[in-house]
Design an enzyme around this catalytic site. Structure first.
Site, mmCIF file in Angstrom:
data_model
loop_
_atom_site.group_PDB
_atom_site.id
_atom_site.type_symbol
_atom_site.label_atom_id
_atom_site.label_comp_id
_atom_site.label_asym_id
_atom_site.label_seq_id
_atom_site.Cartn_x
_atom_site.Cartn_y
_atom_site.Cartn_z
ATOM 1 N N LYS A 117 0.812 -1.212 0.000
ATOM 2 C CA LYS A 117 0.000 0.000 0.000
ATOM 3 C C LYS A 117 0.853 1.272 0.000
ATOM 4 O O LYS A 117 0.401 2.316 -0.450
ATOM 5 C CB LYS A 117 -0.962 -0.022 1.182
ATOM 6 C CG LYS A 117 -1.876 -1.258 1.115
ATOM 7 C CD LYS A 117 -3.241 -1.036 1.652
ATOM 8 C CE LYS A 117 -4.206 -2.145 1.287
ATOM 9 N NZ LYS A 117 -3.788 -3.485 1.731
HETATM 10 C C1 LIG Z 1 -4.475 -4.587 1.205
HETATM 11 C C2 LIG Z 1 -3.727 -5.859 1.115
HETATM 12 C C3 LIG Z 1 -4.148 -6.891 0.262
HETATM 13 C C4 LIG Z 1 -5.407 -6.808 -0.555
HETATM 14 O O1 LIG Z 1 -5.323 -5.844 -1.559
HETATM 15 P P1 LIG Z 1 -6.671 -5.286 -2.253
HETATM 16 O O2 LIG Z 1 -6.218 -4.167 -3.072
HETATM 17 O O3 LIG Z 1 -7.592 -4.892 -1.135
HETATM 18 O O4 LIG Z 1 -7.233 -6.432 -3.039
HETATM 19 C C5 LIG Z 1 -3.359 -8.027 0.192
HETATM 20 N N1 LIG Z 1 -2.248 -8.163 0.938
HETATM 21 C C6 LIG Z 1 -1.827 -7.200 1.771
HETATM 22 C C7 LIG Z 1 -0.607 -7.424 2.582
HETATM 23 C C8 LIG Z 1 -2.543 -6.015 1.888
HETATM 24 O O5 LIG Z 1 -2.127 -5.059 2.716
#
Ligand SMILES: *Cc1c(COP(=O)(O)O)cnc(C)c1O
Length: 476
Positions: A117
């Site tokens: 993220k």
């Molecule tokens: C947010 C997240 C996901 C999922 O991603 P999306 O964009 O919500 O599908 C998967 N793995 C980790 C470690 C995350 O932080």
């Protein structure tokens, strides 16, 4: 480039307006009016840009196709300020490393909070600061997190001028490390709100507050959830970077396997593919919360109640409905806003499901858009972490393990390599790594002892009014 709502609202907006806005006024999500096409010559040029000028310049090239209301030199400077080796740990920013024949890991989690993220959020922090200063405005970011979004947002916005963050999270459901990362921030502009409920309760509160247009306007509420188009756009860039690193010529294809929850990450893959990037398959990997796997297998989208949302060892994928999924369905249905409204509006709230199995468009999800899916459980996760550690001397986190597990199911012909997106580093989920390997994962030195730091957090019931009151009290 102008942006429209997935629910058919006639208004069209520029990038910087939707940047600060979040949901469209009709409750839909923003998408560009069309996807700019990257032809063979353009892809060759981007290959050279990445090789000779690096990831930040590639980001500028992609972003500038979608952003026409920030001067090019400013946008370029924002990209170069964001994607540095200092912030993301390596000069490649998103390096690939081979796992087994035909399978690569693309590292997306070497940013400040050790999850993918950061890739989008660090850019968003700089875009927000830039645009708010330009307008002489302020913004109060209200968010919902199951762990990684919240810390990524807070680390991107801490100390930024003109921005406050109010971050809701499900009380007691994040790992000790995640809680420490978020709650130990002492910055004045960062507010942690722990909600007595699950992640979807937090998300519902954010939606309820955002749908109160008078409150939203008066208190300048914005969002950084994965529904924010700018985040999605930032993520499109690493699909290009992954493809360009894994191939030597444009006639090669690759597939991507993506640990998925809210469908934000893989939706960026869908955008990249729709731009003409030669992606064969987009592999949706879910955990026990298999809303998305069920849809891609059956055509039935069935949201789960809070009580049916499993608490798993890949908690950032513990969702009962996938907030970005509407974007893909809008494209799948030939961009029919009225139908998207009918599917995702009140009917979904009332009935909790819709069924496209008999709709001729449904077959396009696999045939035309390349989507396949699979599901991974706690036992799969442990086995995959153990196996990857033993055979390749690589420790992967629990979410990435779901991706690797499901990728192997779809590996098929090895002349199409599969890139698994590594979405977090194992230290964030040390309990499960210890369960799998008998010892905890390595911890980067800068995180030593963070669990012992003083915490700043307010616990609250899942009540929209109480959250509003809290924002009002802290807004001056
Ligand atoms: C947010 C997240 C996901 C999922 O991603 P999306 O964009 O919500 O599908 C998967 N793995 C980790 C470690 C995350 O932080």
């Amino acid at each position: 480039m102008l942006y429209l709502s997935t629910r058919g609202h006639p208004e069209r907006k520029h990038f910087c307006d939707i940047l600060l806005e979040g949901l469209a006024p009709d409750g839909g999500l923003y998408l560009p009016e069309h996807y700019p096409q990257i032809d063979d010559a353009a892809l060759t040029r981007l290959r050279r840009v990445l090789r000779e000028q690096g990831y930040a310049e590639l980001a500028f090239e992609i972003l500038s196709l979608y952003i026409d209301d920030i001067p090019a030199n400013d946008l370029r400077a924002l990209c170069h300020k964001t994607y540095t080796a200092e912030i993301f740990g390596t000069p490649e920013i998103v390096p690939l490393r081979p796992l087994e024949p035909g399978l690569w890991l693309q590292a997306l989690s070497n940013g400040p909070t050790l999850a993918f993220k950061d890739m989008a959020m660090q850019l968003l922090g700089n875009l927000f600061e830039y645009e708010l200063a330009r307008r002489g405005e302020e913004l109060n970011i209200l968010g919902a997190t199951s762990g990684d979004t919240g810390s990524a947002a807070e680390y991107a916005m801490r100390g930024k001028r003109g921005v406050r963050v109010f971050m809701t999270s499900p009380h007691g459901r994040m790992s000790a490390f995640q809680q420490a990362q978020m709650f130990s921030l002492q910055d004045e502009n960062i507010h942690n709100i722990a909600i007595e409920g699950v992640f979807d309760d937090c998300q519902d509160i954010v939606k309820a507050v955002s749908n109160d247009l008078a409150f939203k306007r008066k208190y300048k509420i914005g969002t950084v959830n994965s529904i924010n188009w700018a985040r999605l756009l930032a993520q499109v860039v690493y699909y290009f970077a992954g493809y360009l690193q894994a191939t030597t010529s444009n006639d090669q294809k690759v597939s991507f396997a993506v640990p998925s929850g809210n469908f934000g990450n893989i939706c960026a893959g869908h955008v990249a593919r729709s731009m003409g990037l030669p992606i064969a398959k987009l592999v949706v990997a879910t955990n026990e919360n298999d809303v998305l796997d069920e849809f891609f297998r059956t055509g039935v989208y069935r949201v789960r109640a809070s009580a049916d949302t499993h608490e798993t060892s890949s908690p950032s994928m513990d969702i009962s409905k996938a907030s970005n999924f509407e974007r893909f369905v809008f494209d799948l249905l030939g961009r029919d806003g009225a139908r998207t409204q009918a599917l995702f509006g009140e009917a979904l709230a009332r009935e909790g499901r819709f069924d496209l199995s008999a709709d001729p468009h449904f077959a396009d999800a696999a045939k035309r858009y390349g989507f396949v899916s699979g599901k991974s459980t706690h036992a799969d996760r442990l086995a995959t972490i153990r196996d990857t550690h033993q055979r390749f001397a690589t420790t992967i986190d629990t979410h990435t393990a779901d991706g690797v597990k499901v990728a192997r199911q779809h590996l098929g012909a090895l002349d199409v390599p599969m890139i698994v997106l590594e979405t977090a580093l194992p230290i964030k989920f040390a309990e499960t790594i210890t369960e799998a390997l008998g010892h905890p994962p390595a911890r980067p030195a800068r995180f030593d002892g963070i669990e012992a730091l003083p915490k700043r957090v307010q616990v609250m019931p899942a009540d929209v009014q109480q959250v509003k009151d809290y924002i009002v009290r802290h807004c001056d």
